[in-house]
Design a protein around this motif. Sequence first.
Motif, PDB file in Angstrom:
ATOM      1  N   MET A   1     -10.510   3.699 -11.213  1.00  0.00           N
ATOM      2  CA  MET A   1      -9.622   2.571 -11.438  1.00  0.00           C
ATOM      3  C   MET A   1      -8.633   2.888 -12.564  1.00  0.00           C
ATOM      4  O   MET A   1      -8.984   3.577 -13.516  1.00  0.00           O
ATOM      5  CB  MET A   1     -10.468   1.368 -11.864  1.00  0.00           C
ATOM      6  CG  MET A   1      -9.823   0.074 -11.540  1.00  0.00           C
ATOM      7  SD  MET A   1     -11.002  -1.236 -11.261  1.00  0.00           S
ATOM      8  CE  MET A   1     -11.078  -1.994 -12.851  1.00  0.00           C
ATOM      9  N   CYS A   2      -7.425   2.440 -12.424  1.00  0.00           N
ATOM     10  CA  CYS A   2      -6.463   2.571 -13.503  1.00  0.00           C
ATOM     11  C   CYS A   2      -5.323   1.609 -13.194  1.00  0.00           C
ATOM     12  O   CYS A   2      -5.345   0.950 -12.162  1.00  0.00           O
ATOM     13  CB  CYS A   2      -5.947   3.992 -13.605  1.00  0.00           C
ATOM     14  SG  CYS A   2      -4.938   4.414 -12.216  1.00  0.00           S
ATOM     15  N   ARG A  73      -4.723   5.045 -17.794  1.00  0.00           N
ATOM     16  CA  ARG A  73      -5.632   5.859 -16.984  1.00  0.00           C
ATOM     17  C   ARG A  73      -7.101   5.602 -17.273  1.00  0.00           C
ATOM     18  O   ARG A  73      -7.492   5.299 -18.399  1.00  0.00           O
ATOM     19  CB  ARG A  73      -5.311   7.334 -17.265  1.00  0.00           C
ATOM     20  CG  ARG A  73      -6.103   8.313 -16.426  1.00  0.00           C
ATOM     21  CD  ARG A  73      -5.595   9.742 -16.610  1.00  0.00           C
ATOM     22  NE  ARG A  73      -6.280  10.653 -15.720  1.00  0.00           N
ATOM     23  CZ  ARG A  73      -6.948  11.735 -16.103  1.00  0.00           C
ATOM     24  NH1 ARG A  73      -6.983  12.061 -17.385  1.00  0.00           N
ATOM     25  NH2 ARG A  73      -7.575  12.497 -15.220  1.00  0.00           N
ATOM     26  N   TRP A  74      -7.884   5.761 -16.259  1.00  0.00           N
ATOM     27  CA  TRP A  74      -9.343   5.812 -16.358  1.00  0.00           C
ATOM     28  C   TRP A  74      -9.702   7.050 -15.530  1.00  0.00           C
ATOM     29  O   TRP A  74      -9.758   6.997 -14.304  1.00  0.00           O
ATOM     30  CB  TRP A  74      -9.969   4.544 -15.771  1.00  0.00           C
ATOM     31  CG  TRP A  74     -11.452   4.493 -15.895  1.00  0.00           C
ATOM     32  CD1 TRP A  74     -12.365   4.753 -14.899  1.00  0.00           C
ATOM     33  CD2 TRP A  74     -12.217   4.139 -17.052  1.00  0.00           C
ATOM     34  NE1 TRP A  74     -13.637   4.579 -15.384  1.00  0.00           N
ATOM     35  CE2 TRP A  74     -13.574   4.200 -16.693  1.00  0.00           C
ATOM     36  CE3 TRP A  74     -11.884   3.784 -18.353  1.00  0.00           C
ATOM     37  CZ2 TRP A  74     -14.609   3.913 -17.586  1.00  0.00           C
ATOM     38  CZ3 TRP A  74     -12.917   3.503 -19.243  1.00  0.00           C
ATOM     39  CH2 TRP A  74     -14.250   3.570 -18.852  1.00  0.00           C
ATOM     40  N   ALA A  75      -9.864   8.160 -16.213  1.00  0.00           N
ATOM     41  CA  ALA A  75      -9.905   9.462 -15.553  1.00  0.00           C
ATOM     42  C   ALA A  75     -11.013   9.599 -14.511  1.00  0.00           C
ATOM     43  O   ALA A  75     -12.127   9.156 -14.729  1.00  0.00           O
ATOM     44  CB  ALA A  75     -10.100  10.526 -16.615  1.00  0.00           C
ATOM     45  N   THR A  76     -10.675  10.191 -13.383  1.00  0.00           N
ATOM     46  CA  THR A  76     -11.714  10.591 -12.426  1.00  0.00           C
ATOM     47  C   THR A  76     -11.703  12.112 -12.263  1.00  0.00           C
ATOM     48  O   THR A  76     -12.723  12.719 -12.001  1.00  0.00           O
ATOM     49  CB  THR A  76     -11.501   9.958 -11.035  1.00  0.00           C
ATOM     50  OG1 THR A  76     -10.285  10.483 -10.482  1.00  0.00           O
ATOM     51  CG2 THR A  76     -11.424   8.454 -11.093  1.00  0.00           C
ATOM     52  N   HIS A  77     -10.545  12.751 -12.380  1.00  0.00           N
ATOM     53  CA  HIS A  77     -10.436  14.191 -12.182  1.00  0.00           C
ATOM     54  C   HIS A  77      -9.652  14.794 -13.348  1.00  0.00           C
ATOM     55  O   HIS A  77      -8.441  14.617 -13.437  1.00  0.00           O
ATOM     56  CB  HIS A  77      -9.712  14.511 -10.877  1.00  0.00           C
ATOM     57  CG  HIS A  77     -10.519  14.164  -9.660  1.00  0.00           C
ATOM     58  ND1 HIS A  77     -10.902  12.880  -9.389  1.00  0.00           N
ATOM     59  CD2 HIS A  77     -11.034  14.944  -8.669  1.00  0.00           C
ATOM     60  CE1 HIS A  77     -11.606  12.878  -8.275  1.00  0.00           C
ATOM     61  NE2 HIS A  77     -11.708  14.107  -7.818  1.00  0.00           N
ATOM     62  N   HIS A  86      -0.983  10.384 -16.769  1.00  0.00           N
ATOM     63  CA  HIS A  86       0.124  10.170 -15.829  1.00  0.00           C
ATOM     64  C   HIS A  86       1.348   9.704 -16.622  1.00  0.00           C
ATOM     65  O   HIS A  86       1.179   9.247 -17.746  1.00  0.00           O
ATOM     66  CB  HIS A  86      -0.248   9.082 -14.816  1.00  0.00           C
ATOM     67  CG  HIS A  86      -1.461   9.413 -14.001  1.00  0.00           C
ATOM     68  ND1 HIS A  86      -1.606   9.070 -12.673  1.00  0.00           N
ATOM     69  CD2 HIS A  86      -2.623  10.035 -14.315  1.00  0.00           C
ATOM     70  CE1 HIS A  86      -2.794   9.454 -12.227  1.00  0.00           C
ATOM     71  NE2 HIS A  86      -3.426  10.039 -13.214  1.00  0.00           N
ATOM     72  N   HIS A  99      -0.605   7.205 -10.174  1.00  0.00           N
ATOM     73  CA  HIS A  99      -1.554   7.067  -9.068  1.00  0.00           C
ATOM     74  C   HIS A  99      -2.826   6.387  -9.525  1.00  0.00           C
ATOM     75  O   HIS A  99      -3.324   6.621 -10.614  1.00  0.00           O
ATOM     76  CB  HIS A  99      -1.831   8.497  -8.538  1.00  0.00           C
ATOM     77  CG  HIS A  99      -3.071   8.659  -7.723  1.00  0.00           C
ATOM     78  ND1 HIS A  99      -3.979   9.670  -7.943  1.00  0.00           N
ATOM     79  CD2 HIS A  99      -3.562   7.952  -6.688  1.00  0.00           C
ATOM     80  CE1 HIS A  99      -4.957   9.584  -7.079  1.00  0.00           C
ATOM     81  NE2 HIS A  99      -4.743   8.546  -6.307  1.00  0.00           N
ATOM     82  N   ASN A 100      -3.371   5.572  -8.637  1.00  0.00           N
ATOM     83  CA  ASN A 100      -4.682   4.961  -8.842  1.00  0.00           C
ATOM     84  C   ASN A 100      -5.548   5.337  -7.642  1.00  0.00           C
ATOM     85  O   ASN A 100      -5.180   5.059  -6.512  1.00  0.00           O
ATOM     86  CB  ASN A 100      -4.494   3.431  -8.938  1.00  0.00           C
ATOM     87  CG  ASN A 100      -5.797   2.653  -8.830  1.00  0.00           C
ATOM     88  OD1 ASN A 100      -5.810   1.522  -8.389  1.00  0.00           O
ATOM     89  ND2 ASN A 100      -6.897   3.237  -9.227  1.00  0.00           N
ATOM     90  N   GLY A 101      -6.666   5.981  -7.898  1.00  0.00           N
ATOM     91  CA  GLY A 101      -7.582   6.349  -6.811  1.00  0.00           C
ATOM     92  C   GLY A 101      -7.973   7.807  -6.880  1.00  0.00           C
ATOM     93  O   GLY A 101      -7.855   8.445  -7.929  1.00  0.00           O
ATOM     94  N   ASP A 125      -6.236  15.316  -9.669  1.00  0.00           N
ATOM     95  CA  ASP A 125      -5.985  15.283  -8.226  1.00  0.00           C
ATOM     96  C   ASP A 125      -4.570  14.741  -7.960  1.00  0.00           C
ATOM     97  O   ASP A 125      -3.911  15.127  -7.001  1.00  0.00           O
ATOM     98  CB  ASP A 125      -7.032  14.392  -7.538  1.00  0.00           C
ATOM     99  CG  ASP A 125      -7.157  13.016  -8.194  1.00  0.00           C
ATOM    100  OD1 ASP A 125      -6.826  12.897  -9.380  1.00  0.00           O
ATOM    101  OD2 ASP A 125      -7.598  12.067  -7.524  1.00  0.00           O
ATOM    102  N   THR A 126      -4.108  13.875  -8.863  1.00  0.00           N
ATOM    103  CA  THR A 126      -2.826  13.185  -8.683  1.00  0.00           C
ATOM    104  C   THR A 126      -1.642  14.146  -8.566  1.00  0.00           C
ATOM    105  O   THR A 126      -0.721  13.919  -7.778  1.00  0.00           O
ATOM    106  CB  THR A 126      -2.583  12.250  -9.898  1.00  0.00           C
ATOM    107  OG1 THR A 126      -3.697  11.373  -9.997  1.00  0.00           O
ATOM    108  CG2 THR A 126      -1.301  11.470  -9.767  1.00  0.00           C
TER     109      THR A 126
HETATM  110  N1  GLU Z   1      -7.675  10.334  -9.987  1.00  0.00           N
HETATM  111  C1  GLU Z   1      -6.657  10.021 -10.942  1.00  0.00           C
HETATM  112  C2  GLU Z   1      -6.938  10.665 -12.294  1.00  0.00           C
HETATM  113  O1  GLU Z   1      -8.033  11.069 -12.592  1.00  0.00           O
HETATM  114  C3  GLU Z   1      -6.466   8.531 -11.077  1.00  0.00           C
HETATM  115  C4  GLU Z   1      -7.590   7.863 -11.781  1.00  0.00           C
HETATM  116  C5  GLU Z   1      -7.934   6.450 -11.356  1.00  0.00           C
HETATM  117  O2  GLU Z   1      -7.369   5.829 -10.506  1.00  0.00           O
HETATM  118  O3  GLU Z   1      -8.921   5.946 -11.927  1.00  0.00           O
HETATM  119  O4  GLU Z   1      -6.062  10.781 -13.078  1.00  0.00           O
END
Ligand code: GLU
Length: 586
Positions: A1-2, A73-77, A86, A99-101, A125-126
């Motif tokens: 999520m972000c 941002r809430w980092a996933t990758h 971002h 990007h979100n996701g 990934d973005t």
């Molecule tokens: N996957 C992206 C990142 O890690 C977006 C993160 C997100 O939507 O939480 O920057």
Amino acid sequence: MCGIIGYVGKKNSVPFIIDGLKKLEYRGYDSAGISILQEGKLVTVRAVGKVAELEKAALLANPKGQCGIGHTRWATHGKPCEENSHPHTDCTGEIVVVHNGIIENFLTLREKLSSLGHRFKSETDTEVIAHLIEENLKTACGATPKERLINAVRKTNGEISGAYAYGVLWAQVPGFLLGVKNQSPMVVGLGKDENFLSSDVPAFLKHTNKVLFLEDGEMAELTETGVKLLDKNGAEKPLKPVKINWDQKTAEKGGYEHFMLKEIYDQPQAIEDTLRTAQTDFGKLLNLNTRELRALQQVHIIACGTAYHAGLVGKYYIENFAGIPVTVDLASEYKYRCVPRTAGTLAIAVSQSGETADTIGAIRKAKELGFKTLAICNVLASTLTRVCDATFYTHCGPEISVASTKAFTSQLTSLYALALFLGKAKGNISEASFNSLYKELLTLSKFMADAVKIEYDVRHITKRVYKAPHFLFLGRNVNFPIALEGALKLKEVSYRSAEGFAAGEIKHGPISIIEKGTPTIVLMPADSLFEKMLSACQECRARGAFVIAVTTQEGARLAKDSVDKTIILPYAGELLQPVLNVVALQ
Ligand code: GLU
């Protein structure tokens, strides 16, 4: 999520974007950034930490322009750092993306794009989205740069997979923003001589309450004077904006009274997002080969508070599917108890934040003992994930409420998936049963979507009992830890005394605290232990308890003469039912 925000209008976009990001901080806050189109050039400012840090940096850089995008941002990758925050750009630096996701096929795309000469600057990934648009622009048809951009973005959408909502700005098309939605939220705010793109309404509610909610597959084109909506085939759709009547504060909580309630309702999505990556991740994350996995002798689960209760349920899952003995320890106890140095031990630390000091201390001890370590955690690059050999991430987004809800059910989901993977690797369950069990697990978010609908039944029952000074929660087997969690939740949010017990234990003492009217919440789906739970209800009622059964349709029918009230949940199966039962207690 972000959180994503975009502005195009007559005024300087920077204050709109920064202010919007502050309103979106509940969606993520490890780093933030903006890109503003200033005299034909993109100016990007990014900063690690909360939006306030970005604001300071933006004041120094002082960009100005009537069109821009921003992201919290809430980092996933990729860890939270400036390079990974971002907006991300292509090689030319003229295309920016927020990007979100998660782009699930980003590794394959990254390799392909690298071989074509693209240079990546982040671990996210973005970034592949920006490079893919750049690549697709080379062959995109269209009479104007704007048409070419739209076609390149549409082609890009056909190549990326996963959940995403993103905003794009191309320096060659000034005053033009594109928003794309697929399984992550995206809304458009329709203003006067200005339009907004965002992950959520609060970001622009101050300026307009005319909102367009995008559907999956749709794309929005924004200019200062208007918005155009395209369906997934690229055909124009009529705009059907809705008027939002929430005030700012309510809107930030998605219309809910408080964050805990919002997060209870976030659970179907949190489970779905967590499972989206589970299948690919568990296979590789332990870094153990089949021989090592087969040699696993025992699992130690270490956690605190709510995560400890998730661990207690995890024990049932792992022992059931993988046949590996499991011990579950409170982290604060594990640190000080004598733990034998046994070969073939996997230590699993469960923590939402990854910063729980006791859990970190305990897992460090497990490492010193030579055990393999795995974190189940919600925060990318947190201390726990850096200490452990591997991490499985729950993807439930930031949890703002102190009383944990969606992190707990995501942890349960992860532990269930992990148990299935261990079971398959150990040879304890066949490939065929793994596949059918995993398929079943994938339906959990749908059951959860039905489960959260019980709010009004629960409210009604609560009115009857809320004045009681003391509450009891009873469960058996896999629902016993849920009884403990129910008692903890009640204590945390109401400051009332509450205790959870294994139903079979009440006769060994606890029953003596039941008085006339003591609310006793009994977890009793119609499963193999239903009759035993029914006896427990009768024992409690004989002492005057007011018995509330958390059950299923069939259970309610069978229990009607033995309980005072029922809360009926859908039935997801004996081992998955705890994930739904806890919703009633939340
Ligand atoms: N996957 C992206 C990142 O890690 C977006 C993160 C997100 O939507 O939480 O920057």
